[in-house]
Design a protein around this motif. Structure first.
Motif, PDB file in Angstrom:
ATOM      1  N   HIS A   1      39.842  41.555  40.393  1.00 14.21           N
ATOM      2  CA  HIS A   1      39.207  40.676  41.368  1.00 14.21           C
ATOM      3  C   HIS A   1      37.822  40.218  40.932  1.00 14.21           C
ATOM      4  CE1 HIS A   1      42.557  41.014  44.067  1.00 14.21           C
ATOM      5  NE2 HIS A   1      42.595  42.303  43.760  1.00 14.21           N
ATOM      6  N   LEU A   2      37.592  40.260  39.595  1.00 12.46           N
ATOM      7  CA  LEU A   2      36.430  39.580  39.044  1.00 12.46           C
ATOM      8  C   LEU A   2      36.705  38.088  39.057  1.00 12.46           C
ATOM      9  CD1 LEU A   2      35.495  41.765  35.924  1.00 12.46           C
ATOM     10  CD2 LEU A   2      34.379  41.718  38.153  1.00 12.46           C
ATOM     11  N   SER A   3      35.708  37.314  39.379  1.00 12.67           N
ATOM     12  CA  SER A   3      35.881  35.866  39.474  1.00 12.67           C
ATOM     13  C   SER A   3      35.662  35.210  38.116  1.00 12.67           C
ATOM     14  CB  SER A   3      34.886  35.298  40.498  1.00 12.67           C
ATOM     15  OG  SER A   3      35.056  33.908  40.622  1.00 12.67           O
ATOM     16  N   LEU A   4      36.622  34.383  37.681  1.00 14.90           N
ATOM     17  CA  LEU A   4      36.510  33.686  36.402  1.00 14.90           C
ATOM     18  C   LEU A   4      35.906  32.303  36.594  1.00 14.90           C
ATOM     19  CD1 LEU A   4      39.898  34.447  34.581  1.00 14.90           C
ATOM     20  CD2 LEU A   4      37.723  35.653  34.398  1.00 14.90           C
ATOM     21  N   PRO A   5      34.992  31.898  35.739  1.00 15.33           N
ATOM     22  CA  PRO A   5      34.426  30.548  35.843  1.00 15.33           C
ATOM     23  C   PRO A   5      35.491  29.481  35.603  1.00 15.33           C
ATOM     24  CG  PRO A   5      33.765  31.613  33.777  1.00 15.33           C
ATOM     25  CD  PRO A   5      34.423  32.654  34.608  1.00 15.33           C
ATOM     26  N   GLY A   6      35.412  28.406  36.363  1.00 24.53           N
ATOM     27  CA  GLY A   6      36.344  27.304  36.193  1.00 24.53           C
ATOM     28  C   GLY A   6      37.688  27.500  36.852  1.00 24.53           C
ATOM     29  N   LYS A   7      37.865  28.578  37.588  1.00 27.87           N
ATOM     30  CA  LYS A   7      39.152  28.871  38.223  1.00 27.87           C
ATOM     31  C   LYS A   7      39.030  28.907  39.743  1.00 27.87           C
ATOM     32  CE  LYS A   7      41.059  29.630  34.168  1.00 27.87           C
ATOM     33  NZ  LYS A   7      42.131  28.775  33.596  1.00 27.87           N
ATOM     34  N   GLN A   8      38.033  28.251  40.286  1.00 30.51           N
ATOM     35  CA  GLN A   8      37.767  28.360  41.716  1.00 30.51           C
ATOM     36  C   GLN A   8      38.806  27.665  42.591  1.00 30.51           C
ATOM     37  OE1 GLN A   8      35.426  30.478  42.770  1.00 30.51           O
ATOM     38  NE2 GLN A   8      35.264  30.864  40.566  1.00 30.51           N
ATOM     39  N   ASP A   9      39.715  26.920  41.977  1.00 32.76           N
ATOM     40  CA  ASP A   9      40.773  26.280  42.754  1.00 32.76           C
ATOM     41  C   ASP A   9      41.991  27.182  42.933  1.00 32.76           C
ATOM     42  OD1 ASP A   9      41.242  26.153  39.999  1.00 32.76           O
ATOM     43  OD2 ASP A   9      42.587  24.430  40.201  1.00 32.76           O
ATOM     44  N   VAL A  10      41.969  28.372  42.325  1.00 31.34           N
ATOM     45  CA  VAL A  10      43.115  29.289  42.395  1.00 31.34           C
ATOM     46  C   VAL A  10      42.848  30.338  43.478  1.00 31.34           C
ATOM     47  CG1 VAL A  10      44.579  30.885  41.131  1.00 31.34           C
ATOM     48  CG2 VAL A  10      43.521  28.952  39.933  1.00 31.34           C
ATOM     49  N   LEU A  11      43.689  30.346  44.494  1.00 30.67           N
ATOM     50  CA  LEU A  11      43.534  31.286  45.601  1.00 30.67           C
ATOM     51  C   LEU A  11      44.200  32.613  45.273  1.00 30.67           C
ATOM     52  CD1 LEU A  11      42.703  31.864  48.575  1.00 30.67           C
ATOM     53  CD2 LEU A  11      44.967  30.992  49.243  1.00 30.67           C
ATOM     54  N   CYS A  12      43.472  33.703  45.471  1.00 31.00           N
ATOM     55  CA  CYS A  12      44.008  35.043  45.239  1.00 31.00           C
ATOM     56  C   CYS A  12      44.515  35.621  46.550  1.00 31.00           C
ATOM     57  CB  CYS A  12      42.914  35.945  44.643  1.00 31.00           C
ATOM     58  SG  CYS A  12      43.471  37.639  44.282  1.00 31.00           S
ATOM     59  N   ARG A  13      45.440  36.553  46.473  1.00 35.58           N
ATOM     60  CA  ARG A  13      45.982  37.156  47.688  1.00 35.58           C
ATOM     61  C   ARG A  13      44.946  38.000  48.423  1.00 35.58           C
ATOM     62  NH1 ARG A  13      50.313  40.976  44.552  1.00 35.58           N
ATOM     63  NH2 ARG A  13      48.872  41.993  43.122  1.00 35.58           N
ATOM     64  N   CYS A  14      43.808  38.304  47.757  1.00 36.61           N
ATOM     65  CA  CYS A  14      42.748  39.046  48.432  1.00 36.61           C
ATOM     66  C   CYS A  14      41.928  38.135  49.345  1.00 36.61           C
ATOM     67  CB  CYS A  14      41.825  39.723  47.420  1.00 36.61           C
ATOM     68  SG  CYS A  14      40.699  38.603  46.550  1.00 36.61           S
ATOM     69  N   GLY A  15      42.155  36.805  49.214  1.00 35.69           N
ATOM     70  CA  GLY A  15      41.425  35.848  50.052  1.00 35.69           C
ATOM     71  C   GLY A  15      40.328  35.111  49.320  1.00 35.69           C
ATOM     72  N   ASN A  16      39.934  35.613  48.166  1.00 37.76           N
ATOM     73  CA  ASN A  16      38.912  34.937  47.365  1.00 37.76           C
ATOM     74  C   ASN A  16      39.570  33.951  46.402  1.00 37.76           C
ATOM     75  OD1 ASN A  16      36.692  36.270  48.520  1.00 37.76           O
ATOM     76  ND2 ASN A  16      36.990  38.045  47.180  1.00 37.76           N
ATOM     77  N   HIS A  17      38.744  33.217  45.702  1.00 38.57           N
ATOM     78  CA  HIS A  17      39.234  32.224  44.740  1.00 38.57           C
ATOM     79  C   HIS A  17      38.803  32.595  43.322  1.00 38.57           C
ATOM     80  CE1 HIS A  17      39.581  29.915  48.485  1.00 38.57           C
ATOM     81  NE2 HIS A  17      40.437  29.132  47.844  1.00 38.57           N
ATOM     82  N   GLY A  18      39.672  32.287  42.363  1.00 40.69           N
ATOM     83  CA  GLY A  18      39.329  32.458  40.957  1.00 40.69           C
ATOM     84  C   GLY A  18      39.434  33.874  40.432  1.00 40.69           C
ATOM     85  N   CYS A  19      40.078  34.785  41.162  1.00 35.01           N
ATOM     86  CA  CYS A  19      40.200  36.177  40.691  1.00 35.01           C
ATOM     87  C   CYS A  19      41.076  36.249  39.439  1.00 35.01           C
ATOM     88  CB  CYS A  19      40.798  37.065  41.765  1.00 35.01           C
ATOM     89  SG  CYS A  19      39.754  37.299  43.209  1.00 35.01           S
ATOM     90  N   LEU A  20      40.727  37.168  38.548  1.00 32.60           N
ATOM     91  CA  LEU A  20      41.494  37.359  37.319  1.00 32.60           C
ATOM     92  C   LEU A  20      42.970  37.596  37.615  1.00 32.60           C
ATOM     93  CD1 LEU A  20      41.511  37.771  34.224  1.00 32.60           C
ATOM     94  CD2 LEU A  20      41.028  40.198  34.665  1.00 32.60           C
ATOM     95  N   GLU A  21      43.270  38.399  38.632  1.00 34.67           N
ATOM     96  CA  GLU A  21      44.650  38.708  38.982  1.00 34.67           C
ATOM     97  C   GLU A  21      45.437  37.454  39.362  1.00 34.67           C
ATOM     98  OE1 GLU A  21      46.438  41.041  42.714  1.00 34.67           O
ATOM     99  OE2 GLU A  21      45.460  42.374  41.266  1.00 34.67           O
TER     100      GLU A  21
END
Length: 397
Positions: A242-262
C-alpha cells in the motif's frame, strides 16, 4: 506473544543455561562450567532441572583424556510439538514441528479465508487434532500454535486489523478462539512475516538483515533486522503493498486509496490488465500458466510489475540496507521476469553502498516456509529463558 511466556518469581538460572544447548551440539558439565563460570554443583542442578522438563537429555559420553569418560547432554527437540499454520487467500498449509523446527507432518488444502473465522479456525483446530493423532502424540505434547494470516495484525493482541481480503475477520480474537479449543497459547502474525522467518531459518540462517516480499493476490513484506522480525509499533511494518507509486493515481486500490503498489503490480492486477488489453477475462491461474510457457504479452506485464515493485523496494533498500531480498508468492515462482524487473530498478535507483553486497532472488523455502516460520514464533518464545524457568517451576509445584 507474551501469553506464550511464564515469568517465574525465583529464576534458577537454568533458562539461561539452556540457551547454550539450542544449537543441538552435545555438551559436558565441564564445558558448561568453563563457559558459565559456575560451580560443578550449580551446573549439575541446572542440567538435572532441564532434564526433568524434557528439553535436555543424556546423549552418551565424550572421549576421555584419562579416567571415566564425561557424560554429555544435548537439546531434546522431540520433547514437545508445535503447530504452524499458514493461511492464504485460498489455500491453507498446516503442520506439526518439533522444538527445533523440523517438520513432522503437514497438510496443504484449499481453504478460503473468505469463509470467515468460525469455519476457518474450526478447520485449523480439527486438523491440529488429526495431525496429533497421526503421529501418535497426545494433546498435552502441544507447546503452542503459531498462525499467519493474509492481512495486517495488531501484534499486541493477535487480532487482524482491517484486513482487505479477510471479510469478517476484523478485530476477531484469533488467539482466544484457538486457545479455548486446543488449550495452548497462540501467536498470530502476518503471513509475509512468518514466511520471512521461515526462509531465514530454513535457507539463510546466517542472514541478519533480510527483506522478504510476497507477490500473489496481494503484495506484502516481512522485515528481518539484526536477525529479528521488525513489526513496527502496531504490527504494520512491511505493508509495502500500500505504498503509493508516482504516476499511478488513477488506479483505485481495494483499500480505498489510489496508486497502491498492490493495485498496480499484484497477480490480480496483472490478470485484470491482460483481460482489458485482450478484451476477454483472464484469471490469475491463466497468468501463471502463460508465464510458464513463455507467453510474450504475459511476461511483458510481469516484467513491468517487477519494475513497479522494484521502485517501492528501492526506497526500502536505501532506508534499511538489507543484505538480501527474497521474493516469493505465486508470481515470483512462475518465472524469472518478475525478479529481472525488480533487479533492473533496484540496482539503478539505489545508492552504490546499499547494493554493493545486496542479493535479490526467488524464495527457496517452498510451501513449508510459512509453517516453519509460524512454528518458530512459538518455539522462540517457548524456549526463551523466562519460559524455560516457568516450565521448571511448574514441574516442581
Amino acid at each position: 506473544m507474551d501469553a506464550l511466556r511464564k515469568f517465574p518469581a525465583r529464576p534458577t538460572g537454568a533458562g539461561e543455561t539452556f540457551q547454550l544447548f539450542r544449537d543441538g551440539a552435545p555438551r559436558t558439565r565441564a564445558w558448561l562450567m568453563t563457559q558459565s563460570g559456575h560451580s560443578r554443583s550449580t551446573v549439575a542442578a541446572r542440567i538435572d532441572a532441564l532434564c526433568r522438563i524434557g528439553v535436555l537429555a543424556p546423549t552418551g559420553e565424550a572421549s576421555s583424556t584419562g579416567g571415566r569418560p564425561p557424560a554429555t547432554f544435548a537439546f531434546a527437540p522431540s520433547a514437545r510439538v508445535v503447530l504452524g499454520v499458514d493461511l492464504g487467500a485460498t489455500r491453507a498449509r498446516i503442520g506439526l514441528t518439533d522444538l527445533a523446527g523440523t517438520l513432522l507432518v503437514e497438510r496443504d488444502e484449499l481453504v478460503a479465508i473468505t469463509d470467515g473465522p468460525e469455519r476457518v479456525l474450526a478447520w485449523v483446530a480439527d486438523t491440529a487434532e488429526a495431525l496429533l493423532a497421526e503421529i501418535g502424540r497426545p494433546a498435552s505434547d502441544l507447546a503452542g500454535v503459531g498462525i499467519g494470516v493474509p492481512g495486517p495484525v495488531d501484534h499486541l493482541t493477535g487480532r487482524p486489523a482491517n484486513p482487505p481480503i479477510m471479510p469478517g475477520w476484523n478485530d476477531v480474537d484469533v488467539p482466544s478462539h484457538l486457545a479455548e479449543r486446543l488449550g495452548v497459547a497462540v501467536a498470530v502474525d502476518n503471513d509475509a512475516n512468518i514466511i520471512a522467518l521461515g526462509e531465514q531459518r530454513m535457507i539463510y540462517p546466517g542472514e541478519r538483515e533480510l527483506l522478504y516480499v510476497k507477490v500473489a493476490t496481494g503484495i506484502g513484506a516481512g522485515v528481518l533486522m539484526d536477525g529479528a522480525l521488525r513489526r513496527g509499533a502496531q504490527g504494520a511494518a512491511g505493508d509495502i503493498g500500500h505504498l503509493s507509486l508516482p504516476g499511478k493515481q488513477d488506479v483505485l486500490c481495494r483499500c480505498g486509496n489510489h496508486g497502491c503498489l498492490e493495485a498496480v503490480a499484484s497477480l490480480a492486477s496483472i490478470a485484470r490488465n491482460l483481460g482489458q488489453e485482450e478484451g476477454a477475462p483472464v484469471s490469475t491461474d491463466d497468468v501463471i500458466a502463460r508465464v510458464r510457457v513463455g507467453d510474450v504479452r504475459a511476461n511483458a506485464h510481469v516484467r513491468q510489475a517487477g519494475r513497479d515493485i522494484g521502485l517501492a523496494l528501492a526506497s526500502a533498500v536505501n532506508l534499511l540496507n538489507p543484505s538480501r531480498i527474497v521474493v516469493g508468492g505465486l508470481l515470483a515462482l512462475a518465472g524469472d521476469q518478475l525478479i529481472a524487473g525488480i533487479r533492473e530498478v533496484v540496482y539503478q535507483r539505489c545508492m552504490p553502498l546499499a547494493t554493493a553486497r545486496l542479493q535479490i532472488g526467488t524464495a527457496r523455502g517452498g510451501s513449508n516456509a510459512g509453517i516453519v516460520g509460524a512454528a518458530t514464533l512459538v518455539i522462540d518464545s517457548f524456549l526463551s529463558p523466562e519460559a524455560v524457568e516457568g516450565l521448571i517451576l511448574s514441574k516442581e509445584e
